[in-house]
Write a protein that holds these residues in place. Structure first.
Motif, mmCIF file in Angstrom:
data_model
loop_
_atom_site.group_PDB
_atom_site.id
_atom_site.type_symbol
_atom_site.label_atom_id
_atom_site.label_comp_id
_atom_site.label_asym_id
_atom_site.label_seq_id
_atom_site.Cartn_x
_atom_site.Cartn_y
_atom_site.Cartn_z
ATOM 1 N N UNK A 1 0.832 -1.205 0.000
ATOM 2 C CA UNK A 1 0.000 0.000 0.000
ATOM 3 C C UNK A 1 0.865 1.253 0.000
ATOM 4 N N UNK A 2 1.918 1.240 0.805
ATOM 5 C CA UNK A 2 2.850 2.379 0.836
ATOM 6 C C UNK A 2 3.464 2.611 -0.538
ATOM 7 N N UNK A 3 3.902 1.529 -1.164
ATOM 8 C CA UNK A 3 4.543 1.638 -2.478
ATOM 9 C C UNK A 3 3.544 2.135 -3.528
ATOM 10 N N UNK A 4 2.302 1.691 -3.434
ATOM 11 C CA UNK A 4 1.275 2.143 -4.379
ATOM 12 C C UNK A 4 1.039 3.650 -4.253
ATOM 13 N N UNK A 5 0.940 4.136 -3.016
ATOM 14 C CA UNK A 5 0.735 5.567 -2.799
ATOM 15 C C UNK A 5 1.947 6.368 -3.297
ATOM 16 N N UNK A 6 3.129 5.835 -3.032
ATOM 17 C CA UNK A 6 4.344 6.504 -3.508
ATOM 18 C C UNK A 6 4.361 6.577 -5.033
ATOM 19 N N UNK A 7 3.963 5.476 -5.694
ATOM 20 C CA UNK A 7 3.911 5.453 -7.151
ATOM 21 C C UNK A 7 2.943 6.491 -7.686
ATOM 22 N N UNK B 1 2.157 9.195 -6.199
ATOM 23 C CA UNK B 1 2.813 10.481 -5.976
ATOM 24 C C UNK B 1 3.818 10.791 -7.071
ATOM 25 N N UNK B 2 4.587 9.795 -7.467
ATOM 26 C CA UNK B 2 5.560 9.983 -8.544
ATOM 27 C C UNK B 2 4.870 10.367 -9.854
ATOM 28 N N UNK B 3 3.738 9.716 -10.123
ATOM 29 C CA UNK B 3 2.991 10.018 -11.343
ATOM 30 C C UNK B 3 2.453 11.453 -11.302
ATOM 31 N N UNK B 4 1.958 11.872 -10.153
ATOM 32 C CA UNK B 4 1.457 13.238 -10.020
ATOM 33 C C UNK B 4 2.587 14.251 -10.165
ATOM 34 N N UNK B 5 3.730 13.925 -9.585
ATOM 35 C CA UNK B 5 4.888 14.818 -9.700
ATOM 36 C C UNK B 5 5.292 14.963 -11.162
ATOM 37 N N UNK B 6 5.339 13.844 -11.880
ATOM 38 C CA UNK B 6 5.708 13.875 -13.294
ATOM 39 C C UNK B 6 4.734 14.688 -14.132
ATOM 40 N N UNK C 1 0.191 10.142 2.434
ATOM 41 C CA UNK C 1 -0.578 8.923 2.701
ATOM 42 C C UNK C 1 0.351 7.721 2.852
ATOM 43 N N UNK C 2 1.370 7.643 2.013
ATOM 44 C CA UNK C 2 2.336 6.547 2.108
ATOM 45 C C UNK C 2 3.066 6.575 3.445
ATOM 46 N N UNK C 3 3.502 7.747 3.851
ATOM 47 C CA UNK C 3 4.224 7.876 5.117
ATOM 48 C C UNK C 3 3.313 7.609 6.315
ATOM 49 N N UNK C 4 2.064 8.029 6.222
ATOM 50 C CA UNK C 4 1.106 7.754 7.301
ATOM 51 C C UNK C 4 0.855 6.251 7.425
ATOM 52 N N UNK C 5 0.695 5.584 6.299
ATOM 53 C CA UNK C 5 0.494 4.131 6.322
ATOM 54 C C UNK C 5 1.706 3.432 6.909
ATOM 55 N N UNK C 6 2.891 3.944 6.624
ATOM 56 C CA UNK C 6 4.137 3.343 7.115
ATOM 57 C C UNK C 6 4.260 3.400 8.633
ATOM 58 N N UNK C 7 3.507 4.288 9.288
ATOM 59 C CA UNK C 7 3.557 4.354 10.753
ATOM 60 C C UNK C 7 2.939 3.117 11.396
#
Length: 228
Positions: A70-76, A78-83, A96-102
């Motif tokens: 789930x963390x990796x999906x949110x990060x991905x 984010x990368x797509x939005x950044x691009x 969201x990725x960092x929150x899930x990682x907690x």
């Protein structure tokens, strides 16, 4: 789902299981716990049990794997939005990725590192890297890049600093911390940070140019104070 897509999903789950198995061993060893099974049998068991998040039992190994996915999906995302230049949206996904990682069992070690003043970025020694089930310093560095684009320099500095704290050798985190200080016109502080990034990647033209620019700006500021 096509046969190709199914194969990609299966390969991804297998990869996550391998990572979780290795990282969980490290986390458990830090807590002084004994391994219940050897590495190969544990990996096989985890691979066979990875399911969708809704089907998981809390505290179970496959639950950890699902959280990392789930963390990796949110990060991905984010990368797509950044691009796509959607920096605010990218920040949302990274957060969201960092929150899930907690929710991951490695959070005590992460928290301890954040509280370690001895592991500050001004320390010349190289602290031992924190074992992370989800690589947070990359996501934090990405957040810092977004905030730089949005001209929210204080948050860019905070995330860049935290990224460097978790991995003092991750050059992007250091570089973005230096850029944030530069944007805040804190040239005297920015120069050693950028110099540290350049020491890691001596051939990086962006870092070299940023360092030179900060040095010029600091000299200009110094002359203004002397003339005033």
């Amino acid at each position: 789902m096509t046969e190709r897509e199914a194969k990609v999903v299966e390969e991804r789950r297998s990869k996550v299981a391998d990572v979780i198995s290795t990282q969980m061993d490290k986390v458990l060893n830090l807590k002084g716990m004994d391994k219940a099974t050897n590495q190969s049998s544990k990996t096989t068991e985890i691979k066979s049990k990875i399911k969708e998040p809704a089907e998981l039992v809390p505290e179970d190994a496959q639950d950890v794997a699902a959280l990392v996915t789930e963390c990796e999906d949110q990060k991905l995302r984010g990368n797509e939005s950044f691009g796509a230049g959607e920096y605010a949206q990218a920040v949302l996904y990274y957060t969201l990725a960092l929150d899930t990682a907690t929710k991951l069992p490695d959070i005590p070690a992460i928290t301890a590192r954040k509280q370690q003043k001895s592991a500050s970025t001004n320390n010349s020694s190289k602290p031992e890297l924190v074992t992370q089930l989800f690589i947070r310093h990359v996501t934090l560095s990405n957040c810092s890049a977004c905030f730089l684009k949005l001209d929210i320099t204080k948050k860019a500095l905070a995330d860049g600093t935290e990224a460097e704290l978790l991995n003092p050798q991750y050059v992007k985190g250091i570089f973005r911390r230096g850029l944030a200080l530069h944007a805040m016109k804190e040239y005297q502080e920015a120069i050693p940070v950028l110099a540290r990034a350049l020491a890691i990647e001596p051939k990086n033209k962006q870092i070299k140019q940023a360092l030179q620019f900060a040095e010029v700006r600091m000299q200009q500021e110094y002359r203004k104070r002397m003339e005033g």
